[in-house]
Design a protein around this motif. Structure first.
Motif, PDB file in Angstrom:
ATOM      1  N   ILE A   1       1.047  -1.135   0.081  1.00 32.30           N
ATOM      2  CA  ILE A   1      -0.182  -0.107  -0.294  1.00 32.30           C
ATOM      3  C   ILE A   1       1.049   0.959   0.335  1.00 32.30           C
ATOM      4  O   ILE A   1       0.160   2.225  -0.461  1.00 32.30           O
ATOM      5  CB  ILE A   1      -0.874   0.183   1.395  1.00 32.30           C
ATOM      6  CG1 ILE A   1       0.309  -0.126   2.484  1.00 32.30           C
ATOM      7  CG2 ILE A   1      -1.779  -1.395   1.117  1.00 32.30           C
ATOM      8  CD1 ILE A   1      -0.976   0.288   3.367  1.00 32.30           C
ATOM      9  N   GLY A   2       1.947   1.072   0.232  1.00 27.94           N
ATOM     10  CA  GLY A   2       3.169   2.113   0.216  1.00 27.94           C
ATOM     11  C   GLY A   2       4.461   2.188  -0.274  1.00 27.94           C
ATOM     12  O   GLY A   2       4.836   1.182   0.067  1.00 27.94           O
ATOM     13  N   THR A   3       5.144   3.141  -0.385  1.00 29.73           N
ATOM     14  CA  THR A   3       6.372   2.737  -0.669  1.00 29.73           C
ATOM     15  C   THR A   3       7.140   4.194   0.433  1.00 29.73           C
ATOM     16  O   THR A   3       7.276   5.417   0.756  1.00 29.73           O
ATOM     17  CB  THR A   3       7.022   2.957  -2.023  1.00 29.73           C
ATOM     18  OG1 THR A   3       6.673   2.050  -2.135  1.00 29.73           O
ATOM     19  CG2 THR A   3       8.748   2.396  -1.599  1.00 29.73           C
ATOM     20  N   PHE A   4       8.366   3.460   1.430  1.00 34.26           N
ATOM     21  CA  PHE A   4       9.418   4.950   1.943  1.00 34.26           C
ATOM     22  C   PHE A   4       9.920   5.466   1.324  1.00 34.26           C
ATOM     23  O   PHE A   4      10.486   4.785   0.115  1.00 34.26           O
ATOM     24  CB  PHE A   4      10.364   3.993   2.898  1.00 34.26           C
ATOM     25  CG  PHE A   4      10.221   3.633   4.173  1.00 34.26           C
ATOM     26  CD1 PHE A   4      10.331   4.308   5.353  1.00 34.26           C
ATOM     27  CD2 PHE A   4       9.007   2.826   4.224  1.00 34.26           C
ATOM     28  CE1 PHE A   4       9.881   3.569   6.316  1.00 34.26           C
ATOM     29  CE2 PHE A   4       8.528   2.187   5.020  1.00 34.26           C
ATOM     30  CZ  PHE A   4       8.966   2.462   6.618  1.00 34.26           C
ATOM     31  N   ALA A   5       9.712   7.039   1.387  1.00 40.56           N
ATOM     32  CA  ALA A   5      10.858   7.946  -0.403  1.00 40.56           C
ATOM     33  C   ALA A   5      12.068   8.055   0.849  1.00 40.56           C
ATOM     34  O   ALA A   5      12.659   8.269  -0.100  1.00 40.56           O
ATOM     35  CB  ALA A   5       9.698   8.847  -0.045  1.00 40.56           C
ATOM     36  N   TYR A   6      12.102   8.607   2.131  1.00 42.25           N
ATOM     37  CA  TYR A   6      13.447   8.498   2.203  1.00 42.25           C
ATOM     38  C   TYR A   6      13.140   8.810   4.138  1.00 42.25           C
ATOM     39  O   TYR A   6      12.063   7.636   4.454  1.00 42.25           O
ATOM     40  CB  TYR A   6      13.503  10.381   2.147  1.00 42.25           C
ATOM     41  CG  TYR A   6      13.120  10.834   2.704  1.00 42.25           C
ATOM     42  CD1 TYR A   6      13.000  11.266   4.081  1.00 42.25           C
ATOM     43  CD2 TYR A   6      12.012  11.864   1.461  1.00 42.25           C
ATOM     44  CE1 TYR A   6      12.381  12.806   4.445  1.00 42.25           C
ATOM     45  CE2 TYR A   6      11.830  12.757   2.298  1.00 42.25           C
ATOM     46  CZ  TYR A   6      11.794  13.351   3.323  1.00 42.25           C
ATOM     47  OH  TYR A   6      10.657  14.404   3.807  1.00 42.25           O
ATOM     48  N   SER A   7      13.918   8.416   4.533  1.00 43.54           N
ATOM     49  CA  SER A   7      14.262   8.080   5.683  1.00 43.54           C
ATOM     50  C   SER A   7      15.559   8.999   6.689  1.00 43.54           C
ATOM     51  O   SER A   7      16.443   9.131   5.967  1.00 43.54           O
ATOM     52  CB  SER A   7      14.620   6.941   6.831  1.00 43.54           C
ATOM     53  OG  SER A   7      13.565   5.807   6.338  1.00 43.54           O
ATOM     54  N   ASP A   8      15.140   9.494   7.583  1.00 42.47           N
ATOM     55  CA  ASP A   8      15.867  10.966   8.410  1.00 42.47           C
ATOM     56  C   ASP A   8      16.514  10.517   9.345  1.00 42.47           C
ATOM     57  O   ASP A   8      15.263  10.033  10.846  1.00 42.47           O
ATOM     58  CB  ASP A   8      14.900  11.747   8.568  1.00 42.47           C
ATOM     59  CG  ASP A   8      16.551  13.487   8.852  1.00 42.47           C
ATOM     60  OD1 ASP A   8      16.932  13.241  10.184  1.00 42.47           O
ATOM     61  OD2 ASP A   8      16.360  13.848   8.036  1.00 42.47           O
TER      62      ASP A   8
ATOM     63  N   VAL B   1       9.120   9.576   5.750  1.00 47.47           N
ATOM     64  CA  VAL B   1       8.021   9.813   4.841  1.00 47.47           C
ATOM     65  C   VAL B   1       7.973   8.300   3.798  1.00 47.47           C
ATOM     66  O   VAL B   1       8.626   7.839   3.058  1.00 47.47           O
ATOM     67  CB  VAL B   1       8.584  11.181   4.350  1.00 47.47           C
ATOM     68  CG1 VAL B   1       7.234  11.249   2.692  1.00 47.47           C
ATOM     69  CG2 VAL B   1       8.509  11.718   5.121  1.00 47.47           C
ATOM     70  N   ILE B   2       6.635   8.461   3.694  1.00 50.41           N
ATOM     71  CA  ILE B   2       5.648   7.402   2.822  1.00 50.41           C
ATOM     72  C   ILE B   2       5.007   7.433   2.137  1.00 50.41           C
ATOM     73  O   ILE B   2       3.866   8.202   2.433  1.00 50.41           O
ATOM     74  CB  ILE B   2       4.794   6.514   4.577  1.00 50.41           C
ATOM     75  CG1 ILE B   2       6.187   5.317   5.634  1.00 50.41           C
ATOM     76  CG2 ILE B   2       4.356   5.112   2.927  1.00 50.41           C
ATOM     77  CD1 ILE B   2       5.647   4.693   5.687  1.00 50.41           C
ATOM     78  N   GLU B   3       5.248   7.294   0.210  1.00 56.45           N
ATOM     79  CA  GLU B   3       4.268   7.565   0.092  1.00 56.45           C
ATOM     80  C   GLU B   3       2.694   6.394  -0.316  1.00 56.45           C
ATOM     81  O   GLU B   3       3.509   5.481  -0.978  1.00 56.45           O
ATOM     82  CB  GLU B   3       4.433   8.021  -1.989  1.00 56.45           C
ATOM     83  CG  GLU B   3       4.178   8.720  -2.993  1.00 56.45           C
ATOM     84  CD  GLU B   3       4.611   8.898  -3.764  1.00 56.45           C
ATOM     85  OE1 GLU B   3       3.908   9.039  -4.389  1.00 56.45           O
ATOM     86  OE2 GLU B   3       6.365   9.129  -4.147  1.00 56.45           O
TER      87      GLU B   3
END
Length: 221
Positions: A90-97, A104-106
């Motif tokens: 249902i989603g994919t991690f855009a990036y992790s800080d 952030v998950i899209e």
């Protein structure tokens, strides 16, 4: 001639049946809207890690995005809804800080909601201060509340006395209906030591000024 009449009769019959089905709603396919996801929803990351969504909404480009703890996954990590594994990714991690420990998950194919369990998110707010009572909604321990100690070491983190354990990472921390932080860790003993979470004000500033792109200009549902 007989074959032509038979074909015409079959065609007329098919049209009549189709019209009847449409009239009753039968035989009409409807797309699955996907699982409901909001702040407090449990997610499975890369088919192995259990975490909690902080909030969901849209960024300035209109993308449906959400937040969770940064240690839950890396850019490209895939997300499943714990409540409906059958819905697929249902989603994919855009990036992790990893400095502020947020990700952030899209999202795709989900129904965004602003209430999960006993927590409703109506707005984003400033860090909570002592002695406010903060609450959270986590996929492991559900809804728990406790006194706020504040940003003890001035590191963009708020300490609270809420009960959290593994799997609650990313859970929304609210004062009333205002989202003020996320759950990132606990100190000492689970549910006894203080919970430590990154302030939403720090996350929003970092998303907008240091990362841009997916998540920038976030507004909750």
């Amino acid at each position: 001639m007989f074959n032509k009449l038979a074909r015409a009769a079959r065609a007329a019959f098919a049209v009549a049946v189709g019209a009847a089905l449409l009239g009753t709603g039968a035989g009409v396919a409807h797309a699955d809207p996907g699982p409901a996801i909001g702040g407090g929803s449990g997610i499975i990351v890369d088919n192995q890690y259990e975490c909690t969504v902080t909030t969901i909404g849209h960024d300035s480009a209109g993308r449906l995005v959400g937040l969770t703890a940064g240690h839950c996954g890396e850019a490209g990590s895939q997300v499943w809804a714990e409540s409906d594994r059958g819905a697929g990714v249902i989603g994919t991690f855009a990036y992790s800080d990893h400095d502020l420990d947020y990700a952030v998950i899209e999202f795709t194919n989900v129904v965004p909601v602003n209430r999960v369990g006993n927590v409703t998110i109506a707005s984003l707010g400033a860090p909570a201060q002592f002695p406010a009572i903060a609450c959270k909604e986590g996929r492991t321990t559900g809804n728990t509340c406790g006194i706020t100690w504040g940003d003890v070491f001035q590191t963009d983190e708020t300490w609270t006395q809420m009960c959290v354990v593994e799997g609650d990472s990313g859970a929304p921390v609210v004062i009333g209906n205002t989202l003020v932080a996320m759950v990132n860790a606990y100190l000492a003993v689970a549910c006894f030591g203080p919970e430590v979470g990154t302030n939403m004000s720090a996350i929003m500033n970092d998303m907008n000024t240091n990362h841009g792109g997916v998540g920038a200009g976030f507004t909750p549902i």
